[in-house]
Write an enzyme that holds these catalytic residues in place. Structure first.
Site, PDB file in Angstrom:
ATOM      1  N   HIS A   1      -5.526  -3.861  10.209  1.00 26.73           N
ATOM      2  CA  HIS A   1      -5.859  -4.218   8.826  1.00 26.73           C
ATOM      3  C   HIS A   1      -6.839  -5.394   8.731  1.00 26.73           C
ATOM      4  CE1 HIS A   1      -2.771  -1.389   7.743  1.00 26.73           C
ATOM      5  NE2 HIS A   1      -1.851  -2.101   8.355  1.00 26.73           N
TER       6      HIS A   1
ATOM      7  N   HIS B   1       0.526  -8.846  -0.561  1.00 25.20           N
ATOM      8  CA  HIS B   1       0.748  -7.915   0.542  1.00 25.20           C
ATOM      9  C   HIS B   1      -0.297  -8.036   1.650  1.00 25.20           C
ATOM     10  CE1 HIS B   1       2.740  -4.577   2.452  1.00 25.20           C
ATOM     11  NE2 HIS B   1       1.579  -3.947   2.604  1.00 25.20           N
TER      12      HIS B   1
ATOM     13  N   ASN C   1       0.809  -1.219   0.000  1.00 24.66           N
ATOM     14  CA  ASN C   1       0.000   0.000   0.000  1.00 24.66           C
ATOM     15  C   ASN C   1       0.843   1.270   0.000  1.00 24.66           C
ATOM     16  OD1 ASN C   1       0.485  -1.182   2.707  1.00 24.66           O
ATOM     17  ND2 ASN C   1      -0.413   0.725   3.455  1.00 24.66           N
TER      18      ASN C   1
ATOM     19  N   HIS D   1       1.993  -6.605   5.385  1.00 20.31           N
ATOM     20  CA  HIS D   1       1.016  -5.577   5.741  1.00 20.31           C
ATOM     21  C   HIS D   1       0.796  -5.432   7.248  1.00 20.31           C
ATOM     22  CE1 HIS D   1      -1.775  -2.550   4.650  1.00 20.31           C
ATOM     23  NE2 HIS D   1      -2.887  -3.246   4.781  1.00 20.31           N
ATOM     24  N   VAL D   2       0.451  -6.530   7.929  1.00 20.34           N
ATOM     25  CA  VAL D   2       0.270  -6.499   9.386  1.00 20.34           C
ATOM     26  C   VAL D   2       1.643  -6.638  10.026  1.00 20.34           C
ATOM     27  CG1 VAL D   2      -0.774  -7.623  11.370  1.00 20.34           C
ATOM     28  CG2 VAL D   2      -2.012  -7.520   9.200  1.00 20.34           C
ATOM     29  N   HIS D   3       2.024  -5.659  10.866  1.00 17.94           N
ATOM     30  CA  HIS D   3       3.367  -5.636  11.441  1.00 17.94           C
ATOM     31  C   HIS D   3       3.468  -6.554  12.654  1.00 17.94           C
ATOM     32  CE1 HIS D   3       3.872  -1.418   9.485  1.00 17.94           C
ATOM     33  NE2 HIS D   3       3.848  -2.405   8.603  1.00 17.94           N
TER      34      HIS D   3
END
Length: 230
Positions: A100, A90, A6, A127-129
Protein backbone atom coordinates in the site's frame (compact mmCIF):
# COMPACT_ATOMS: atom_id res chain seq x y z
CA UNK A 1 -15.93 3.35 17.83
CA UNK A 2 -14.86 2.64 14.25
CA UNK A 3 -13.87 4.26 10.99
CA UNK A 4 -14.18 2.71 7.55
CA UNK A 5 -11.53 0.86 5.57
CA UNK A 6 -11.23 -0.28 1.98
CA UNK A 7 -13.00 -3.59 2.65
CA UNK A 8 -16.15 -1.69 3.64
CA UNK A 9 -16.54 0.13 0.31
CA UNK A 10 -18.68 -2.69 -1.14
CA UNK A 11 -19.71 -1.17 -4.45
CA UNK A 12 -21.45 -3.56 -6.83
CA UNK A 13 -22.45 -1.94 -10.16
CA UNK A 14 -26.22 -1.80 -10.74
CA UNK A 15 -27.02 -4.03 -7.72
CA UNK A 16 -25.35 -1.81 -5.09
CA UNK A 17 -23.81 1.29 -6.68
CA UNK A 18 -23.49 3.29 -3.44
CA UNK A 19 -20.33 2.84 -1.38
CA UNK A 20 -20.53 1.96 2.32
CA UNK A 21 -24.22 1.05 2.28
CA UNK A 22 -23.76 -1.99 4.54
CA UNK A 23 -21.18 -0.21 6.69
CA UNK A 24 -23.44 2.76 7.32
CA UNK A 25 -26.37 0.49 8.15
CA UNK A 26 -24.46 -1.74 10.56
CA UNK A 27 -22.04 0.71 12.15
CA UNK A 28 -23.90 3.95 12.84
CA UNK A 29 -21.56 6.34 14.64
CA UNK A 30 -22.59 9.54 16.53
CA UNK A 31 -21.47 11.85 13.73
CA UNK A 32 -24.28 14.38 14.14
CA UNK A 33 -23.07 15.27 17.61
CA UNK A 34 -19.79 16.57 16.17
CA UNK A 35 -21.42 18.55 13.38
CA UNK A 36 -20.53 16.04 10.67
CA UNK A 37 -23.02 15.21 7.92
CA UNK A 38 -21.44 11.81 7.21
CA UNK A 39 -21.07 8.58 9.14
CA UNK A 40 -17.63 8.25 7.52
CA UNK A 41 -15.98 10.97 9.63
CA UNK A 42 -16.76 12.38 13.06
CA UNK A 43 -15.23 13.19 16.44
CA UNK A 44 -15.92 12.47 20.10
CA UNK A 45 -14.30 12.95 23.47
CA UNK A 46 -13.23 10.50 26.16
CA UNK A 47 -11.97 11.98 29.42
CA UNK A 48 -9.19 14.43 28.45
CA UNK A 49 -8.86 13.29 24.82
CA UNK A 50 -10.47 14.69 21.67
CA UNK A 51 -10.60 11.88 19.09
CA UNK A 52 -11.11 12.51 15.37
CA UNK A 53 -12.07 9.70 12.99
CA UNK A 54 -11.29 10.55 9.36
CA UNK A 55 -12.46 8.82 6.18
CA UNK A 56 -9.73 7.68 3.81
CA UNK A 57 -12.23 6.63 1.13
CA UNK A 58 -14.45 9.68 0.81
CA UNK A 59 -13.63 13.15 -0.56
CA UNK A 60 -10.91 14.97 1.39
CA UNK A 61 -9.65 17.83 -0.80
CA UNK A 62 -9.95 21.44 0.36
CA UNK A 63 -13.36 21.83 -1.30
CA UNK A 64 -14.83 18.68 0.26
CA UNK A 65 -17.31 18.48 3.09
CA UNK A 66 -14.88 16.37 5.12
CA UNK A 67 -12.12 18.98 4.84
CA UNK A 68 -14.43 21.82 5.88
CA UNK A 69 -15.81 19.75 8.75
CA UNK A 70 -12.28 18.95 9.96
CA UNK A 71 -11.39 22.63 9.90
CA UNK A 72 -14.38 23.55 12.03
CA UNK A 73 -13.88 20.62 14.41
CA UNK A 74 -10.24 21.47 15.09
CA UNK A 75 -11.08 25.11 15.81
CA UNK A 76 -13.61 24.10 18.48
CA UNK A 77 -11.18 21.99 20.50
CA UNK A 78 -10.50 23.32 24.00
CA UNK A 79 -6.99 22.14 24.88
CA UNK A 80 -7.57 23.05 28.53
CA UNK A 81 -10.34 20.45 28.90
CA UNK A 82 -9.02 18.02 26.27
CA UNK A 83 -5.25 18.56 26.13
CA UNK A 84 -4.78 15.46 23.97
CA UNK A 85 -5.90 15.28 20.31
CA UNK A 86 -5.73 11.96 18.46
CA UNK A 87 -6.63 11.23 14.83
CA UNK A 88 -7.52 7.81 13.41
CA UNK A 89 -7.76 6.91 9.72
CA UNK A 90 -7.33 3.80 7.60
CA UNK A 91 -4.66 4.40 4.93
CA UNK A 92 -1.39 5.64 6.51
CA UNK A 93 0.07 8.95 5.45
CA UNK A 94 3.56 7.69 6.31
CA UNK A 95 4.56 4.15 5.43
CA UNK A 96 7.87 2.43 4.63
CA UNK A 97 6.30 -0.95 3.85
CA UNK A 98 6.02 -1.96 0.20
CA UNK A 99 2.37 -2.87 0.83
CA UNK A 100 0.00 0.00 0.00
CA UNK A 101 2.93 2.33 -0.57
CA UNK A 102 1.77 5.89 -1.28
CA UNK A 103 -1.96 5.18 -1.00
CA UNK A 104 -2.44 7.84 1.68
CA UNK A 105 -0.29 10.47 -0.02
CA UNK A 106 -3.07 12.54 -1.62
CA UNK A 107 -4.94 12.77 1.67
CA UNK A 108 -1.73 13.70 3.47
CA UNK A 109 -1.06 16.54 1.06
CA UNK A 110 -4.62 17.79 1.44
CA UNK A 111 -5.02 17.60 5.22
CA UNK A 112 -1.65 17.36 6.94
CA UNK A 113 -1.29 21.12 7.42
CA UNK A 114 -4.62 21.24 9.29
CA UNK A 115 -3.45 18.62 11.78
CA UNK A 116 -0.08 20.31 12.20
CA UNK A 117 -1.50 23.77 12.81
CA UNK A 118 -3.88 22.31 15.41
CA UNK A 119 -0.99 20.50 17.10
CA UNK A 120 -2.51 17.03 16.87
CA UNK A 121 -0.56 14.72 19.17
CA UNK A 122 -0.93 11.31 17.60
CA UNK A 123 -2.17 9.74 14.35
CA UNK A 124 -3.11 6.05 14.16
CA UNK A 125 -3.67 4.20 10.89
CA UNK A 126 -4.16 0.62 9.72
CA UNK A 127 -4.39 -0.89 6.21
CA UNK A 128 -0.76 -2.14 6.16
CA UNK A 129 -0.69 -5.51 7.95
CA UNK A 130 2.37 -4.74 10.04
CA UNK A 131 3.46 -2.43 12.84
CA UNK A 132 5.43 0.76 12.39
CA UNK A 133 6.09 3.75 14.66
CA UNK A 134 7.49 7.02 13.36
CA UNK A 135 8.90 10.04 15.12
CA UNK A 136 6.95 13.31 15.19
CA UNK A 137 6.67 14.49 11.58
CA UNK A 138 5.45 17.31 9.40
CA UNK A 139 5.75 17.28 5.61
CA UNK A 140 8.21 14.38 5.48
CA UNK A 141 10.57 15.94 8.00
CA UNK A 142 11.11 15.34 11.71
CA UNK A 143 9.29 18.09 13.61
CA UNK A 144 8.93 18.19 17.39
CA UNK A 145 5.58 19.98 17.03
CA UNK A 146 4.08 17.50 14.56
CA UNK A 147 2.03 14.39 15.29
CA UNK A 148 3.60 11.06 16.17
CA UNK A 149 2.48 8.53 13.52
CA UNK A 150 1.73 4.87 14.25
CA UNK A 151 0.60 2.18 11.80
CA UNK A 152 -1.12 -0.63 13.67
CA UNK A 153 -2.62 -2.81 10.96
CA UNK A 154 -1.09 -5.93 12.43
CA UNK A 155 -4.32 -7.62 13.50
CA UNK A 156 -4.22 -9.23 10.06
CA UNK A 157 -6.87 -10.91 7.90
CA UNK A 158 -6.98 -13.44 5.09
CA UNK A 159 -4.30 -11.50 3.20
CA UNK A 160 -1.69 -12.22 5.88
CA UNK A 161 1.14 -10.00 7.06
CA UNK A 162 2.87 -7.31 5.00
CA UNK A 163 6.35 -8.77 5.27
CA UNK A 164 8.49 -6.45 3.17
CA UNK A 165 9.75 -3.13 4.46
CA UNK A 166 11.79 -0.89 2.19
CA UNK A 167 15.57 -0.76 2.63
CA UNK A 168 17.50 1.09 3.85
CA UNK A 169 15.24 2.12 6.75
CA UNK A 170 13.87 5.65 6.67
CA UNK A 171 15.34 7.64 9.61
CA UNK A 172 11.84 8.91 10.41
CA UNK A 173 10.73 5.32 11.10
CA UNK A 174 11.83 4.37 14.62
CA UNK A 175 10.41 0.85 14.90
CA UNK A 176 8.86 -1.50 12.35
CA UNK A 177 7.99 -5.17 12.43
CA UNK A 178 5.80 -7.45 10.28
CA UNK A 179 4.28 -9.46 13.15
CA UNK A 180 0.81 -9.97 14.55
CA UNK A 181 0.20 -7.82 17.58
CA UNK A 182 -1.88 -5.18 19.31
CA UNK A 183 -1.31 -1.84 20.98
CA UNK A 184 -2.27 -0.18 24.23
CA UNK A 185 -2.43 3.57 24.80
CA UNK A 186 -2.50 4.66 28.44
CA UNK A 187 -3.39 8.30 29.12
CA UNK A 188 -1.54 8.93 32.37
CA UNK A 189 -2.53 12.58 32.89
CA UNK A 190 -2.93 15.90 31.05
CA UNK A 191 0.69 15.96 29.92
CA UNK A 192 1.92 12.36 29.59
CA UNK A 193 0.80 9.19 27.82
CA UNK A 194 2.40 5.79 27.34
CA UNK A 195 2.11 3.69 24.18
CA UNK A 196 3.05 0.01 24.05
CA UNK A 197 2.97 -2.47 21.18
CA UNK A 198 2.59 -6.12 22.14
CA UNK A 199 3.85 -8.84 19.83
CA UNK A 200 1.48 -11.83 19.96
CA UNK A 201 3.37 -15.10 20.25
CA UNK A 202 0.67 -17.76 20.41
CA UNK A 203 -0.52 -17.78 24.02
CA UNK A 204 2.10 -15.26 25.19
CA UNK A 205 2.19 -11.50 24.84
CA UNK A 206 5.43 -9.56 24.55
CA UNK A 207 5.99 -5.81 24.74
CA UNK A 208 8.23 -5.19 21.73
CA UNK A 209 7.96 -1.41 21.47
CA UNK A 210 7.01 1.40 23.83
CA UNK A 211 7.31 5.16 24.02
CA UNK A 212 6.39 7.92 26.45
CA UNK A 213 4.73 10.95 24.90
CA UNK A 214 4.21 14.50 26.10
CA UNK A 215 1.11 16.38 24.98
CA UNK A 216 1.86 19.16 22.51
CA UNK A 217 -0.61 21.37 24.40
CA UNK A 218 1.92 21.43 27.25
CA UNK A 219 4.83 22.54 25.04
CA UNK A 220 4.97 26.33 24.89
CA UNK A 221 7.50 26.28 22.07
CA UNK A 222 4.90 24.71 19.75
CA UNK A 223 2.46 27.59 20.21
CA UNK A 224 4.65 30.64 19.69
CA UNK A 225 3.92 31.59 16.11
CA UNK A 226 0.36 32.57 15.33
CA UNK A 227 -1.12 30.40 18.05
CA UNK A 228 -2.96 31.38 21.19
CA UNK A 229 -0.86 30.77 24.27
CA UNK A 230 -2.26 28.06 26.51
Amino acid sequence: MVTEGNHEIETIPIIQPHAFRSYNARWPMPYNESGSTSNLYYSFEVANVHIIMLGSYTDFDEHSKQYKWLQSDLVKIDRKSTPWVIVLLHAPWYNTNEAHEGEGEEMRQAMEALLYEARVDLVFSGHVHAYERFTRIYDNNADSCGPLYVTIGDGGNREGLALTFKKPPNPLSLYREPSFGHGRLRMVNETHAHWTWHRNNDSNTFVADNVWMKSLSSLKECWKFGHEEL
